[in-house]
Design a protein around this motif. Sequence first.
Motif, PDB file in Angstrom:
ATOM      1  N   THR A  68       0.842  -1.191   0.000  1.00  0.00           N
ATOM      2  CA  THR A  68       0.000   0.000   0.000  1.00  0.00           C
ATOM      3  C   THR A  68       0.878   1.242   0.000  1.00  0.00           C
ATOM      4  OG1 THR A  68      -1.751   1.224   1.179  1.00  0.00           O
ATOM      5  CG2 THR A  68      -0.214  -0.031   2.535  1.00  0.00           C
ATOM      6  N   ASP A  69       0.378   2.309  -0.618  1.00  0.00           N
ATOM      7  CA  ASP A  69       1.097   3.582  -0.547  1.00  0.00           C
ATOM      8  C   ASP A  69       0.467   4.501   0.495  1.00  0.00           C
ATOM      9  OD1 ASP A  69      -1.216   4.501  -1.796  1.00  0.00           O
ATOM     10  OD2 ASP A  69      -0.221   5.067  -3.654  1.00  0.00           O
ATOM     11  N   SER A  70      -0.434   3.952   1.290  1.00  0.00           N
ATOM     12  CA  SER A  70      -1.158   4.738   2.293  1.00  0.00           C
ATOM     13  C   SER A  70      -0.483   4.658   3.662  1.00  0.00           C
ATOM     14  CB  SER A  70      -2.601   4.222   2.404  1.00  0.00           C
ATOM     15  OG  SER A  70      -3.242   4.804   3.517  1.00  0.00           O
ATOM     16  N   ALA A  71       0.077   5.775   4.101  1.00  0.00           N
ATOM     17  CA  ALA A  71       0.639   5.831   5.452  1.00  0.00           C
ATOM     18  C   ALA A  71      -0.465   5.614   6.485  1.00  0.00           C
ATOM     19  CB  ALA A  71       1.332   7.170   5.679  1.00  0.00           C
ATOM     20  N   TYR A  72      -1.667   6.065   6.181  1.00  0.00           N
ATOM     21  CA  TYR A  72      -2.826   5.880   7.066  1.00  0.00           C
ATOM     22  C   TYR A  72      -3.079   4.397   7.315  1.00  0.00           C
ATOM     23  CZ  TYR A  72      -7.810   6.356   8.463  1.00  0.00           C
ATOM     24  OH  TYR A  72      -9.027   6.299   9.099  1.00  0.00           O
ATOM     25  N   VAL A  73      -3.125   3.599   6.270  1.00  0.00           N
ATOM     26  CA  VAL A  73      -3.354   2.162   6.416  1.00  0.00           C
ATOM     27  C   VAL A  73      -2.169   1.511   7.128  1.00  0.00           C
ATOM     28  CG1 VAL A  73      -3.642  -0.023   5.166  1.00  0.00           C
ATOM     29  CG2 VAL A  73      -4.945   1.995   4.462  1.00  0.00           C
ATOM     30  N   MET A  74      -0.951   1.851   6.724  1.00  0.00           N
ATOM     31  CA  MET A  74       0.234   1.252   7.340  1.00  0.00           C
ATOM     32  C   MET A  74       0.314   1.573   8.830  1.00  0.00           C
ATOM     33  SD  MET A  74       1.840  -0.659   5.278  1.00  0.00           S
ATOM     34  CE  MET A  74       3.233  -0.922   6.331  1.00  0.00           C
ATOM     35  N   ASN A  75       0.167   2.837   9.184  1.00  0.00           N
ATOM     36  CA  ASN A  75       0.226   3.210  10.604  1.00  0.00           C
ATOM     37  C   ASN A  75      -0.896   2.545  11.386  1.00  0.00           C
ATOM     38  OD1 ASN A  75       2.498   4.839  10.379  1.00  0.00           O
ATOM     39  ND2 ASN A  75       1.300   6.661   9.927  1.00  0.00           N
ATOM     40  N   GLY A  76      -2.074   2.509  10.796  1.00  0.00           N
ATOM     41  CA  GLY A  76      -3.202   1.876  11.466  1.00  0.00           C
ATOM     42  C   GLY A  76      -2.937   0.410  11.770  1.00  0.00           C
ATOM     43  N   MET A  77      -2.434  -0.320  10.785  1.00  0.00           N
ATOM     44  CA  MET A  77      -2.227  -1.756  10.966  1.00  0.00           C
ATOM     45  C   MET A  77      -0.978  -2.078  11.787  1.00  0.00           C
ATOM     46  SD  MET A  77      -4.922  -2.955   9.852  1.00  0.00           S
ATOM     47  CE  MET A  77      -4.491  -4.640  10.237  1.00  0.00           C
ATOM     48  N   ARG A  78       0.055  -1.282  11.668  1.00  0.00           N
ATOM     49  CA  ARG A  78       1.298  -1.572  12.377  1.00  0.00           C
ATOM     50  C   ARG A  78       1.356  -0.967  13.781  1.00  0.00           C
ATOM     51  NH1 ARG A  78       6.178  -0.949   7.992  1.00  0.00           N
ATOM     52  NH2 ARG A  78       5.876  -2.964   6.968  1.00  0.00           N
ATOM     53  N   SER A  79       0.663   0.152  14.000  1.00  0.00           N
ATOM     54  CA  SER A  79       0.835   0.867  15.265  1.00  0.00           C
ATOM     55  C   SER A  79      -0.454   1.115  16.041  1.00  0.00           C
ATOM     56  CB  SER A  79       1.505   2.222  15.007  1.00  0.00           C
ATOM     57  OG  SER A  79       2.760   2.059  14.402  1.00  0.00           O
ATOM     58  N   TRP A  80      -1.478   1.598  15.374  1.00  0.00           N
ATOM     59  CA  TRP A  80      -2.624   2.136  16.090  1.00  0.00           C
ATOM     60  C   TRP A  80      -3.679   1.102  16.495  1.00  0.00           C
ATOM     61  CZ3 TRP A  80      -3.424   6.095  11.609  1.00  0.00           C
ATOM     62  CH2 TRP A  80      -2.382   7.018  11.615  1.00  0.00           C
ATOM     63  N   LYS A 121       6.178   3.796  -1.940  1.00  0.00           N
ATOM     64  CA  LYS A 121       5.939   5.196  -2.264  1.00  0.00           C
ATOM     65  C   LYS A 121       5.044   5.276  -3.502  1.00  0.00           C
ATOM     66  CE  LYS A 121       8.109   9.600  -3.090  1.00  0.00           C
ATOM     67  NZ  LYS A 121       9.331  10.377  -3.164  1.00  0.00           N
ATOM     68  N   GLY A 122       3.970   6.043  -3.386  1.00  0.00           N
ATOM     69  CA  GLY A 122       3.051   6.198  -4.508  1.00  0.00           C
ATOM     70  C   GLY A 122       3.680   6.949  -5.658  1.00  0.00           C
ATOM     71  N   HIS A 123       3.279   6.602  -6.861  1.00  0.00           N
ATOM     72  CA  HIS A 123       3.715   7.289  -8.085  1.00  0.00           C
ATOM     73  C   HIS A 123       5.232   7.316  -8.213  1.00  0.00           C
ATOM     74  CE1 HIS A 123      -0.484   8.359  -8.391  1.00  0.00           C
ATOM     75  NE2 HIS A 123      -0.415   8.871  -7.190  1.00  0.00           N
ATOM     76  N   SER A 124       5.857   6.215  -7.796  1.00  0.00           N
ATOM     77  CA  SER A 124       7.316   6.142  -7.864  1.00  0.00           C
ATOM     78  C   SER A 124       7.795   5.092  -8.870  1.00  0.00           C
ATOM     79  CB  SER A 124       7.886   5.819  -6.484  1.00  0.00           C
ATOM     80  OG  SER A 124       7.458   4.533  -6.071  1.00  0.00           O
ATOM     81  N   GLY A 125       6.877   4.580  -9.673  1.00  0.00           N
ATOM     82  CA  GLY A 125       7.251   3.626 -10.697  1.00  0.00           C
ATOM     83  C   GLY A 125       7.100   2.166 -10.317  1.00  0.00           C
ATOM     84  N   ASP A 126       6.627   1.860  -9.115  1.00  0.00           N
ATOM     85  CA  ASP A 126       6.368   0.468  -8.755  1.00  0.00           C
ATOM     86  C   ASP A 126       5.216  -0.027  -9.632  1.00  0.00           C
ATOM     87  OD1 ASP A 126       4.625  -1.582  -7.215  1.00  0.00           O
ATOM     88  OD2 ASP A 126       6.525  -1.652  -6.128  1.00  0.00           O
ATOM     89  N   PRO A 127       5.449  -1.009 -10.496  1.00  0.00           N
ATOM     90  CA  PRO A 127       4.413  -1.425 -11.457  1.00  0.00           C
ATOM     91  C   PRO A 127       3.111  -1.880 -10.797  1.00  0.00           C
ATOM     92  CG  PRO A 127       6.530  -2.403 -12.051  1.00  0.00           C
ATOM     93  CD  PRO A 127       6.706  -1.753 -10.704  1.00  0.00           C
TER      94      PRO A 127
END
Length: 147
Positions: A68-80, A121-127
């Motif tokens: 995911t490129d979402s810090a919101y989702v990552m922080n939610g699942m890993r920390s919050w 990272k979003g829009h960084s070329g990860d296919p």
Amino acid sequence: MSRTRAWTDGACKGNPGPGGWGVLIRDGHDTVELSGGEPSTTNNRMELLAAIRALQALADGTQVALYTDSAYVMNGMRSWIAGWKRRGWTTAAGQPVKNMDLWRELDQQVAHHDVQWTWVKGHSGDPGNERADALANVGCAPYRRRD
């Protein structure tokens, strides 16, 4: 055994506004693409819904690397999320968790799988991320205003 990979993304034209979510799943040589949208939503809701839809599309017990490129989702699942659950789905400030319905659904879906969360990272070329983004925009398209 190779791990299934899933890329998820959300899009919103305005925030709130018309939104879409997209999912790309790769398992060996098999590829699945999913998308959908809502007429009035937020980007965070679409990011969450993308992750939910990805996990719902998998057989129970799947080992999945979810990107995911979402810090919101990552922080939610890993920390919050652990604290939210401990406090009865309230924040440290005692307020109800925003998007609680989707966080609870995501938590239920995660319980059925072995999920490795990976931020890209979003829009960084990860296919995979670029394709999930394109699918999210497809999901959003039916709800955009045509001027």
